[in-house]
Design a protein around this motif. Structure first.
Motif, mmCIF file in Angstrom:
data_model
loop_
_atom_site.group_PDB
_atom_site.id
_atom_site.type_symbol
_atom_site.label_atom_id
_atom_site.label_comp_id
_atom_site.label_asym_id
_atom_site.label_seq_id
_atom_site.Cartn_x
_atom_site.Cartn_y
_atom_site.Cartn_z
ATOM 1 N N PRO A 1 29.072 9.857 84.559
ATOM 2 C CA PRO A 1 29.770 11.102 84.240
ATOM 3 C C PRO A 1 28.988 11.925 83.229
ATOM 4 O O PRO A 1 28.635 11.436 82.158
ATOM 5 N N PRO A 2 28.622 13.166 83.570
ATOM 6 C CA PRO A 2 27.793 13.975 82.686
ATOM 7 C C PRO A 2 28.543 14.447 81.457
ATOM 8 O O PRO A 2 29.760 14.511 81.420
ATOM 9 N N GLY A 3 27.810 14.800 80.454
ATOM 10 C CA GLY A 3 28.363 15.358 79.228
ATOM 11 C C GLY A 3 27.299 16.209 78.584
ATOM 12 O O GLY A 3 26.177 16.310 79.081
ATOM 13 N N PRO A 4 27.604 16.846 77.491
ATOM 14 C CA PRO A 4 26.605 17.679 76.825
ATOM 15 C C PRO A 4 25.458 16.840 76.280
ATOM 16 O O PRO A 4 25.672 15.772 75.707
ATOM 17 N N THR A 5 24.242 17.305 76.498
ATOM 18 C CA THR A 5 23.067 16.600 76.003
ATOM 19 C C THR A 5 22.885 16.884 74.525
ATOM 20 O O THR A 5 22.894 18.032 74.093
ATOM 21 N N THR A 6 22.725 15.828 73.755
ATOM 22 C CA THR A 6 22.517 15.981 72.319
ATOM 23 C C THR A 6 21.092 15.581 71.962
ATOM 24 O O THR A 6 20.402 14.894 72.725
ATOM 25 N N THR A 7 20.660 15.999 70.801
ATOM 26 C CA THR A 7 19.331 15.613 70.312
ATOM 27 C C THR A 7 19.241 14.108 70.184
ATOM 28 O O THR A 7 18.196 13.503 70.462
ATOM 29 N N ARG B 1 13.288 9.475 74.415
ATOM 30 C CA ARG B 1 11.913 9.618 73.940
ATOM 31 C C ARG B 1 11.421 8.329 73.281
ATOM 32 O O ARG B 1 10.304 7.868 73.540
ATOM 33 N N THR B 2 12.253 7.739 72.448
ATOM 34 C CA THR B 2 11.871 6.488 71.774
ATOM 35 C C THR B 2 11.663 5.369 72.780
ATOM 36 O O THR B 2 10.708 4.591 72.683
ATOM 37 N N SER B 3 12.542 5.285 73.759
ATOM 38 C CA SER B 3 12.412 4.268 74.803
ATOM 39 C C SER B 3 11.136 4.476 75.604
ATOM 40 O O SER B 3 10.440 3.511 75.954
ATOM 41 N N SER C 1 10.721 12.469 83.491
ATOM 42 C CA SER C 1 11.525 12.012 84.624
ATOM 43 C C SER C 1 12.921 11.554 84.229
ATOM 44 O O SER C 1 13.829 11.538 85.065
ATOM 45 N N LEU C 2 13.117 11.182 82.965
ATOM 46 C CA LEU C 2 14.398 10.614 82.548
ATOM 47 C C LEU C 2 15.214 11.519 81.621
ATOM 48 O O LEU C 2 16.407 11.265 81.426
ATOM 49 N N ALA C 3 14.591 12.533 81.055
ATOM 50 C CA ALA C 3 15.298 13.387 80.088
ATOM 51 C C ALA C 3 16.530 14.048 80.698
ATOM 52 O O ALA C 3 17.535 14.267 80.007
ATOM 53 N N GLY C 4 16.487 14.349 81.986
ATOM 54 C CA GLY C 4 17.626 14.974 82.645
ATOM 55 C C GLY C 4 18.863 14.090 82.704
ATOM 56 O O GLY C 4 19.963 14.569 82.977
ATOM 57 N N TYR C 5 18.689 12.801 82.439
ATOM 58 C CA TYR C 5 19.807 11.852 82.455
ATOM 59 C C TYR C 5 20.303 11.518 81.041
ATOM 60 O O TYR C 5 21.168 10.666 80.884
ATOM 61 N N ALA C 6 19.765 12.180 80.049
ATOM 62 C CA ALA C 6 20.046 11.821 78.651
ATOM 63 C C ALA C 6 21.534 11.842 78.332
ATOM 64 O O ALA C 6 22.057 10.951 77.658
ATOM 65 N N SER C 7 22.241 12.871 78.802
ATOM 66 C CA SER C 7 23.661 12.984 78.463
ATOM 67 C C SER C 7 24.488 11.896 79.129
ATOM 68 O O SER C 7 25.560 11.533 78.638
ATOM 69 N N SER C 8 24.011 11.378 80.254
ATOM 70 C CA SER C 8 24.719 10.302 80.948
ATOM 71 C C SER C 8 24.357 8.937 80.383
ATOM 72 O O SER C 8 25.208 8.062 80.252
#
Length: 206
Positions: A29-35, A42-44, A57-64
């Motif tokens: 379930p998506p939500g707002p992406t936070t820093t 990024r750390t991973s 490739s993975l930043a677009g999934y950050a909020s999920s």
């Protein structure tokens, strides 16, 4: 000619359908992406061999994914599998027009790699549903690590065969570049899986 056009259109549709299903299977379930979410990605990714490719490739999934290594592992493997599917489709088309044994072997190698990635994804999903304890977690993650490592070996076997047996030219270069691209994604997914496995069952969060 009509049959070739039909086959090409069918393969294109099948490829898009597979990619949609694969990515949908690992979305949440998506939500707002936070820093904070992006920083976790990024750390991973900094623990991988190709951090820029990983983050892009993975930043677009950050909020999920949020700060959840289990979700990140599933997404990374799913994205790698989708990338491999792209290349498998390309190689399959090429093999029908080529007499090169190396190309035909490469189709088989990438297909084997995809099966191992599918097995890894199934194992990660099963863990999500059953919430294993520490001993089971280590056993199941060992399976995933083994399969992802074997998938990378399959892709490397493909590259080795193309490099050694195929004549120099544009086709050889294109095949090597496409498989090298898949190897980067698989390598990154394996690194993320390893990080998750090494974090221990006591940090397990589905």
């Amino acid at each position: 000619m009509a049959r070739q056009l039909y086959t090409s259109a069918f393969l294109h549709f099948a490829s898009l359908l597979f990619i949609f299903r694969t990515i949908s299977a690992v979305r949440f379930p998506p939500g707002p992406t936070t820093t904070y979410d992006l920083d976790f990605i990024r750390t991973s990714c900094n623990a991988t061999l190709y951090p820029d490719v990983c983050f892009t490739s993975l930043a677009g999934y950050a909020s999920s994914v949020q700060y959840n290594p289990a979700r990140l592992a599933r997404v990374a493997v799913g994205v790698s599998l989708s990338r491999a599917k792209h290349t498998a489709t390309y190689l399959s088309k090429l093999s029908r027009a080529s007499a090169s044994a190396a190309v035909h072997d490469c189709v088989s190698n990438v297909g084997d790699a995809m099966e191992k990635m599918r097995g890894s994804l199934r194992q990660l999903r099963e863990m999500n549903h059953r919430r294993p304890g520490a001993p089971t977690f280590r056993f199941q993650m060992s399976n995933v690590q083994t399969w992802m490592s074997a998938a990378l070996t399959d892709e490397e076997t493909c590259t080795d065969g193309i490099t050694e047996e195929m004549e120099e030219g544009e086709t050889k270069t294109a095949v090597c570049e496409k498989v090298a691209d898949v190897k980067r994604f698989t390598s990154n997914a394996l690194a993320i899986v390893n990080t998750y496995a090494n974090s221990g069952a006591y940090h397990y969060r589905p």
